[in-house]
Design a protein around this motif. Structure first.
Motif, PDB file in Angstrom:
ATOM      1  N   GLY A  85      -4.602  28.554   8.407  1.00 49.42           N
ATOM      2  CA  GLY A  85      -4.165  29.177   7.170  1.00 49.42           C
ATOM      3  C   GLY A  85      -5.301  29.266   6.165  1.00 49.42           C
ATOM      4  N   THR A  86      -4.972  29.774   4.987  1.00 44.54           N
ATOM      5  CA  THR A  86      -5.955  29.909   3.912  1.00 44.54           C
ATOM      6  C   THR A  86      -5.640  28.909   2.811  1.00 44.54           C
ATOM      7  OG1 THR A  86      -6.263  32.257   4.391  1.00 44.54           O
ATOM      8  CG2 THR A  86      -6.973  31.496   2.236  1.00 44.54           C
ATOM      9  N   PHE A  87      -6.663  28.227   2.343  1.00 43.37           N
ATOM     10  CA  PHE A  87      -6.493  27.182   1.344  1.00 43.37           C
ATOM     11  C   PHE A  87      -7.522  27.403   0.231  1.00 43.37           C
ATOM     12  CE2 PHE A  87      -5.476  25.698   5.560  1.00 43.37           C
ATOM     13  CZ  PHE A  87      -4.225  25.115   5.420  1.00 43.37           C
ATOM     14  N   GLY A  88      -7.185  26.968  -0.962  1.00 50.47           N
ATOM     15  CA  GLY A  88      -8.120  27.162  -2.060  1.00 50.47           C
ATOM     16  C   GLY A  88      -7.750  26.351  -3.273  1.00 50.47           C
ATOM     17  N   GLY A  89      -8.627  26.411  -4.267  1.00 51.68           N
ATOM     18  CA  GLY A  89      -8.409  25.666  -5.496  1.00 51.68           C
ATOM     19  C   GLY A  89      -9.721  25.402  -6.189  1.00 51.68           C
ATOM     20  N   ALA A  90      -9.744  24.388  -7.023  1.00 54.22           N
ATOM     21  CA  ALA A  90     -10.945  24.028  -7.776  1.00 54.22           C
ATOM     22  C   ALA A  90     -11.587  22.797  -7.163  1.00 54.22           C
ATOM     23  CB  ALA A  90     -10.591  23.760  -9.232  1.00 54.22           C
ATOM     24  N   LEU A  91     -12.901  22.773  -7.172  1.00 54.39           N
ATOM     25  CA  LEU A  91     -13.636  21.591  -6.740  1.00 54.39           C
ATOM     26  C   LEU A  91     -13.662  20.553  -7.856  1.00 54.39           C
ATOM     27  CD1 LEU A  91     -16.765  23.088  -4.914  1.00 54.39           C
ATOM     28  CD2 LEU A  91     -14.558  22.464  -3.934  1.00 54.39           C
ATOM     29  N   VAL A  92     -13.753  19.288  -7.466  1.00 52.53           N
ATOM     30  CA  VAL A  92     -13.810  18.179  -8.412  1.00 52.53           C
ATOM     31  C   VAL A  92     -15.199  17.558  -8.318  1.00 52.53           C
ATOM     32  CG1 VAL A  92     -12.859  15.933  -9.041  1.00 52.53           C
ATOM     33  CG2 VAL A  92     -11.351  17.738  -8.170  1.00 52.53           C
ATOM     34  N   VAL A  93     -15.802  17.258  -9.459  1.00 53.74           N
ATOM     35  CA  VAL A  93     -17.130  16.670  -9.465  1.00 53.74           C
ATOM     36  C   VAL A  93     -17.064  15.221  -9.003  1.00 53.74           C
ATOM     37  CG1 VAL A  93     -17.004  15.926 -11.883  1.00 53.74           C
ATOM     38  CG2 VAL A  93     -19.240  16.352 -10.827  1.00 53.74           C
ATOM     39  N   HIS A  94     -18.052  14.812  -8.175  1.00 51.43           N
ATOM     40  CA  HIS A  94     -18.120  13.436  -7.706  1.00 51.43           C
ATOM     41  C   HIS A  94     -18.578  12.546  -8.860  1.00 51.43           C
ATOM     42  CE1 HIS A  94     -19.343   9.891  -5.416  1.00 51.43           C
ATOM     43  NE2 HIS A  94     -18.696  10.383  -4.375  1.00 51.43           N
ATOM     44  N   PRO A  95     -17.971  11.370  -9.026  1.00 49.45           N
ATOM     45  CA  PRO A  95     -18.330  10.519 -10.182  1.00 49.45           C
ATOM     46  C   PRO A  95     -19.733   9.926 -10.110  1.00 49.45           C
ATOM     47  CG  PRO A  95     -16.794   9.387  -8.726  1.00 49.45           C
ATOM     48  CD  PRO A  95     -16.870  10.808  -8.250  1.00 49.45           C
ATOM     49  N   PHE A  96     -20.320   9.859  -8.897  1.00 51.61           N
ATOM     50  CA  PHE A  96     -21.644   9.245  -8.759  1.00 51.61           C
ATOM     51  C   PHE A  96     -22.667  10.191  -8.131  1.00 51.61           C
ATOM     52  CE2 PHE A  96     -18.439   5.815  -8.126  1.00 51.61           C
ATOM     53  CZ  PHE A  96     -18.594   5.217  -9.372  1.00 51.61           C
ATOM     54  N   ALA A  97     -22.305  10.852  -7.039  1.00 53.18           N
ATOM     55  CA  ALA A  97     -23.235  11.739  -6.346  1.00 53.18           C
ATOM     56  C   ALA A  97     -23.282  13.103  -7.033  1.00 53.18           C
ATOM     57  CB  ALA A  97     -22.814  11.912  -4.887  1.00 53.18           C
ATOM     58  N   ALA A  98     -24.375  13.813  -6.842  1.00 50.33           N
ATOM     59  CA  ALA A  98     -24.545  15.134  -7.448  1.00 50.33           C
ATOM     60  C   ALA A  98     -23.885  16.186  -6.558  1.00 50.33           C
ATOM     61  CB  ALA A  98     -26.022  15.430  -7.644  1.00 50.33           C
ATOM     62  N   SER A  99     -22.552  16.124  -6.483  1.00 49.56           N
ATOM     63  CA  SER A  99     -21.814  17.018  -5.594  1.00 49.56           C
ATOM     64  C   SER A  99     -20.406  17.270  -6.124  1.00 49.56           C
ATOM     65  CB  SER A  99     -21.743  16.418  -4.186  1.00 49.56           C
ATOM     66  OG  SER A  99     -21.006  15.205  -4.201  1.00 49.56           O
ATOM     67  N   PHE A 100     -19.744  18.230  -5.479  1.00 48.80           N
ATOM     68  CA  PHE A 100     -18.364  18.573  -5.796  1.00 48.80           C
ATOM     69  C   PHE A 100     -17.563  18.538  -4.494  1.00 48.80           C
ATOM     70  CE2 PHE A 100     -21.136  20.602  -8.821  1.00 48.80           C
ATOM     71  CZ  PHE A 100     -20.507  20.472 -10.046  1.00 48.80           C
ATOM     72  N   SER A 101     -16.252  18.312  -4.588  1.00 46.74           N
ATOM     73  CA  SER A 101     -15.450  18.241  -3.374  1.00 46.74           C
ATOM     74  C   SER A 101     -14.030  18.718  -3.599  1.00 46.74           C
ATOM     75  CB  SER A 101     -15.437  16.808  -2.820  1.00 46.74           C
ATOM     76  OG  SER A 101     -14.793  15.945  -3.736  1.00 46.74           O
ATOM     77  N   ALA A 102     -13.361  18.999  -2.481  1.00 48.30           N
ATOM     78  CA  ALA A 102     -11.948  19.361  -2.489  1.00 48.30           C
ATOM     79  C   ALA A 102     -11.376  19.004  -1.129  1.00 48.30           C
ATOM     80  CB  ALA A 102     -11.754  20.838  -2.782  1.00 48.30           C
ATOM     81  N   GLU A 103     -10.080  18.744  -1.101  1.00 48.39           N
ATOM     82  CA  GLU A 103      -9.424  18.366   0.154  1.00 48.39           C
ATOM     83  C   GLU A 103      -8.098  19.104   0.274  1.00 48.39           C
ATOM     84  OE1 GLU A 103      -9.546  14.192   1.298  1.00 48.39           O
ATOM     85  OE2 GLU A 103      -7.415  14.297   1.838  1.00 48.39           O
TER      86      GLU A 103
END
Length: 201
Positions: A85-103
């Motif tokens: 299927g297709t999934f989407g949304g907003a990424l969340v900034v990692h509190p320590f690493a210089a990255s963003f994520s979503a699940e």
């Protein structure tokens, strides 16, 4: 019954997922001048706790975006088009690493595409799992880990494809046997040969 019949019935009764609290069988990555994308996917218990027991499992796919130029205030949307299927949304900034994520709650094992939109620009990636046909499956990794570590008593098992800490471009199997939050043993295995890369008793 014949010996062959007994062996057949015994093999059929074996549950490869017995005591498994996480099975991560998908590992994807891609990169360009904008960012590096890493995706891991599988099933894991809910709630996720190191307590020696494997609870009911739920599917998951975790996307991590590491931009070449990190802006903690960036607003980034994602869209993943998978076979499920297709999934989407907003990424969340990692509190320590210089990255963003979503699940999202789906297991992704086949090639798929994911796109990220930030400041009106969209960046798309075609992702293929680094797991290949010559690599052993999770159940063989568990068997190899049991042979090496010989765990005893009650435990839960986490078996995960992870980035190889020695060969940074490859992946390996990480298998851990967890009795409780303070008692565990683990091993890193070459995914093709089952050779021990590292272990912790």
């Amino acid at each position: 019954m014949t010996v062959a019949t007994i062996l057949f019935l015994t093999s059929c009764s074996t549950d490869a997922m017995e005591n498994v609290s996480e099975r991560r069988s998908g590992y994807f990555t891609a990169s360009d001048g904008f960012a590096t994308v890493t995706v891991v996917s599988g099933v894991r218990e809910q709630p996720y706790a190191a307590d020696g027991k494997a609870d009911s499992l739920k599917p998951y796919t975790l996307i991590t975006l590491t931009p070449t130029s990190f802006d903690v205030d960036a607003v980034i949307a994602y869209k993943a088009a998978t076979a499920e299927g297709t999934f989407g949304g907003a990424l969340v900034v990692h509190p320590f690493a210089a990255s963003f994520s979503a699940e999202f709650d789906s297991e992704t094992t086949e090639q798929f595409t994911v796109s990220f939109t930030v400041d009106g620009e969209t960046h798309e990636y075609a992702l293929t799992s680094l797991f290949t046909s010559d690599m052993m499956n999770f159940d063989k990794a568990i068997d190899a880990a049991k042979t090496e570590l010989k765990p005893s008593g009650g435990y839960e098992i986490r078996v995960q494809l992870v980035k190889d800490p020695i060969d940074g471009d490859g992946i390996c199997w990480y298998v851990s046997f967890i009795s409780d939050a303070d008692s565990s043993c683990s091993v890193l295995l070459d995914p093709v040969t089952a050779k021990v890369i590292a272990k912790k008793n």
